[in-house]
Design an enzyme around this catalytic site. Structure first.
Site, PDB file in Angstrom:
ATOM      1  CG  ASP A  25     -16.221 -18.453  -2.288  1.00 25.95           C
ATOM      2  OD1 ASP A  25     -15.679 -17.832  -1.353  1.00 25.95           O
ATOM      3  OD2 ASP A  25     -17.445 -18.494  -2.476  1.00 25.95           O
ATOM      4  CG  HIS A  70     -17.525 -10.081  -2.216  1.00 32.98           C
ATOM      5  ND1 HIS A  70     -18.604  -9.880  -1.381  1.00 32.98           N
ATOM      6  CD2 HIS A  70     -16.985 -11.277  -1.854  1.00 32.98           C
ATOM      7  CE1 HIS A  70     -18.721 -10.917  -0.558  1.00 32.98           C
ATOM      8  NE2 HIS A  70     -17.745 -11.777  -0.819  1.00 32.98           N
TER       9      HIS A  70
HETATM   10  C1  HEM Z   1     -14.075 -13.200  -0.255  1.00 34.05           C
HETATM   11  C2  HEM Z   1     -17.503 -15.017  -3.154  1.00 34.05           C
HETATM   12  C3  HEM Z   1     -20.894 -13.812   0.106  1.00 34.05           C
HETATM   13  C4  HEM Z   1     -17.387 -12.577   3.211  1.00 34.05           C
HETATM   14  C5  HEM Z   1     -14.719 -13.762  -1.340  1.00 34.05           C
HETATM   15  C6  HEM Z   1     -14.079 -14.119  -2.584  1.00 34.05           C
HETATM   16  C7  HEM Z   1     -15.036 -14.627  -3.382  1.00 34.05           C
HETATM   17  C8  HEM Z   1     -16.283 -14.591  -2.665  1.00 34.05           C
HETATM   18  C9  HEM Z   1     -14.861 -15.169  -4.796  1.00 34.05           C
HETATM   19  C10 HEM Z   1     -12.584 -13.915  -2.904  1.00 34.05           C
HETATM   20  C11 HEM Z   1     -11.711 -15.072  -2.511  1.00 34.05           C
HETATM   21  C12 HEM Z   1     -11.684 -15.385  -1.053  1.00 34.05           C
HETATM   22  O1  HEM Z   1     -10.931 -14.806  -0.264  1.00 34.05           O
HETATM   23  O2  HEM Z   1     -12.477 -16.253  -0.677  1.00 34.05           O
HETATM   24  C13 HEM Z   1     -18.718 -14.833  -2.518  1.00 34.05           C
HETATM   25  C14 HEM Z   1     -20.010 -15.128  -3.109  1.00 34.05           C
HETATM   26  C15 HEM Z   1     -20.949 -14.795  -2.186  1.00 34.05           C
HETATM   27  C16 HEM Z   1     -20.263 -14.280  -1.031  1.00 34.05           C
HETATM   28  C17 HEM Z   1     -20.205 -15.725  -4.498  1.00 34.05           C
HETATM   29  C18 HEM Z   1     -22.438 -14.874  -2.300  1.00 34.05           C
HETATM   30  C19 HEM Z   1     -23.084 -14.551  -3.377  1.00 34.05           C
HETATM   31  C20 HEM Z   1     -20.238 -13.371   1.229  1.00 34.05           C
HETATM   32  C21 HEM Z   1     -20.883 -12.927   2.425  1.00 34.05           C
HETATM   33  C22 HEM Z   1     -19.873 -12.582   3.307  1.00 34.05           C
HETATM   34  C23 HEM Z   1     -18.616 -12.795   2.642  1.00 34.05           C
HETATM   35  C24 HEM Z   1     -22.390 -12.889   2.646  1.00 34.05           C
HETATM   36  C25 HEM Z   1     -19.963 -12.081   4.718  1.00 34.05           C
HETATM   37  C26 HEM Z   1     -21.040 -11.583   5.268  1.00 34.05           C
HETATM   38  C27 HEM Z   1     -16.195 -12.664   2.527  1.00 34.05           C
HETATM   39  C28 HEM Z   1     -14.908 -12.358   3.143  1.00 34.05           C
HETATM   40  C29 HEM Z   1     -13.942 -12.503   2.136  1.00 34.05           C
HETATM   41  C30 HEM Z   1     -14.676 -12.925   0.941  1.00 34.05           C
HETATM   42  C31 HEM Z   1     -14.635 -11.976   4.592  1.00 34.05           C
HETATM   43  C32 HEM Z   1     -12.436 -12.299   2.249  1.00 34.05           C
HETATM   44  C33 HEM Z   1     -12.090 -10.821   2.119  1.00 34.05           C
HETATM   45  C34 HEM Z   1     -10.594 -10.624   2.231  1.00 34.05           C
HETATM   46  O3  HEM Z   1     -10.091 -10.636   3.360  1.00 34.05           O
HETATM   47  O4  HEM Z   1      -9.944 -10.504   1.187  1.00 34.05           O
HETATM   48  N1  HEM Z   1     -16.066 -14.052  -1.413  1.00 34.05           N
HETATM   49  N2  HEM Z   1     -18.915 -14.334  -1.259  1.00 34.05           N
HETATM   50  N3  HEM Z   1     -18.873 -13.280   1.383  1.00 34.05           N
HETATM   51  N4  HEM Z   1     -16.025 -13.010   1.222  1.00 34.05           N
HETATM   52 FE1  HEM Z   1     -17.464 -13.614  -0.026  1.00 34.05          FE
END
Ligand code: HEM
Length: 303
Positions: free
Chosen positions: A144, A217
């Site tokens: 993450d 996601h």
């Molecule tokens: C990407 C987990 C909630 C925004 C990711 C990734 C994971 C992850 C594993 C892929 C690796 C990375 O680029 O970090 C989670 C989990 C969440 C959560 C477990 C809650 C249960 C959120 C929320 C937002 C968010 C609430 C925004 C409102 C993003 C963004 C990316 C991302 C912007 C990168 C997308 C990209 O450019 O590839 N998240 N996330 N995440 N997450 Fe989350």
């Protein structure tokens, strides 16, 4: 004006304190906020190499009570989001303290000092102790934070500029506490989990566009402007939980110069894009808190 310490090395430990200010506590809280940097310096001195820092955020209603200057342009109460199946609630919170370090004891000591100073002025309504899990993974097992921007791109993603000159150097932060249904998540195959996130689990490599589902996601949180530029945010999510109570969570924290970017991501996740096509991780993760705070530049907070 100098920003607060938003862009730091990924920490090993974090404490998130969300606080409400009691009626009559306003003046004391303004004094406390001016002293946070000093408190953090005193605790950090005990082990300078472990990078203790604290970011302080102020909510919209608290801003009006604490300061007689107009609200920063993007500061408003957190907009709850209601999709057909999943919702992101708004929950009480006037102040956010985001305490980070490479050692939990430093975070604990600073949190203790903050709470001592808050005595009689405010109440901690949510407290989460987060830790770094294997390879910077969340409890769903995926790395993450990979797509966080770095360097100048990170600075401009989180720093208010000429669009609000009175608060240039400030930032906004959104927090949400998520609880996971790990039993159901772990009943999926690794391939099904990878389709939910949009990345490979072991290698952390993004799925190619031809196989990445539109309800993954990654697909729903990638925000691209009409001219093709991507709107990035800085995330520093932490894992928390209590195995004995069946509690397994992710504390989401996102910094941005423009809260509208995170609001678009949340709409995509919860309502879906197109509506109905919601984020698959929400079928296994429930948002139980939600707040938006302004992060004043350090000098402004110091008074
Ligand atoms: C990407 C987990 C909630 C925004 C990711 C990734 C994971 C992850 C594993 C892929 C690796 C990375 O680029 O970090 C989670 C989990 C969440 C959560 C477990 C809650 C249960 C959120 C929320 C937002 C968010 C609430 C925004 C409102 C993003 C963004 C990316 C991302 C912007 C990168 C997308 C990209 O450019 O590839 N998240 N996330 N995440 N997450 Fe989350």
């Amino acid at each position: 004006m100098a920003p607060q310490n938003i862009l730091v090395m990924p920490p090993s430990a974090a404490i998130f304190l969300v606080v409400t200010v009691r009626p009559g506590g306003e003046d004391g809280v303004v004094d406390l906020l001016a002293d946070v940097a000093g408190l953090a310096r005193s605790v950090a001195r005990r082990s300078p190499e472990d990078g203790l820092s604290c970011v302080t955020g102020v909510g919209a209603q608290a801003w009006d009570r604490l300061y007689d200057t107009p609200r920063p342009l993007g500061l408003h109460p957190f907009h709850p989001v209601a999709g057909a199946l999943h919702s992101a609630p708004a929950t009480p919170g006037d102040l956010l303290f985001h305490v980070r370090a490479q050692r939990f004891d430093l975070c604990f000591e600073l949190a203790r000092q903050l709470v001592l100073r808050l005595s009689g002025l405010g109440d901690v309504v949510d407290e989460v102790h987060g830790f770094r899990y294997f390879d910077e993974r969340d409890l769903l097992g995926f790395v993450d934070g990979t797509e966080n921007p770095a360097g100048d791109e990170a600075t401009s993603a989180v720093t208010v500029g000429d669009e609000d000159p009175a608060y240039a150097g400030g930032s906004y932060v959104v927090v949400q506490k998520y609880l996971h249904d790990l039993d159901r998540w772990e009943a999926l195959t690794t391939e099904e989990q990878e389709l939910a996130i949009g990345r490979h689990k072991l290698s952390d490599i993004e799925l190619t566009d031809d196989v990445k589902p539109s309800n993954s996601h990654v697909a729903l949180t990638t925000i691209t402007e009409a001219d093709g530029t991507e709107r990035k945010i800085i995330r520093d999510n932490m894992v928390f939980g209590r195995p004995g109570s069946g509690e397994f969570g992710t504390y989401f924290i996102g910094y941005t110069a423009d809260p509208g970017v995170i609001e678009t991501m949340l709409r995509n996740m919860f309502v879906g894009d197109p509506p109905g096509n919601h984020d698959r991780i929400l079928d296994f993760s429930t948002a139980v808190t939600g707040g938006l705070f302004f992060v004043p530049p350090a000098d402004l907070l110091d008074g």
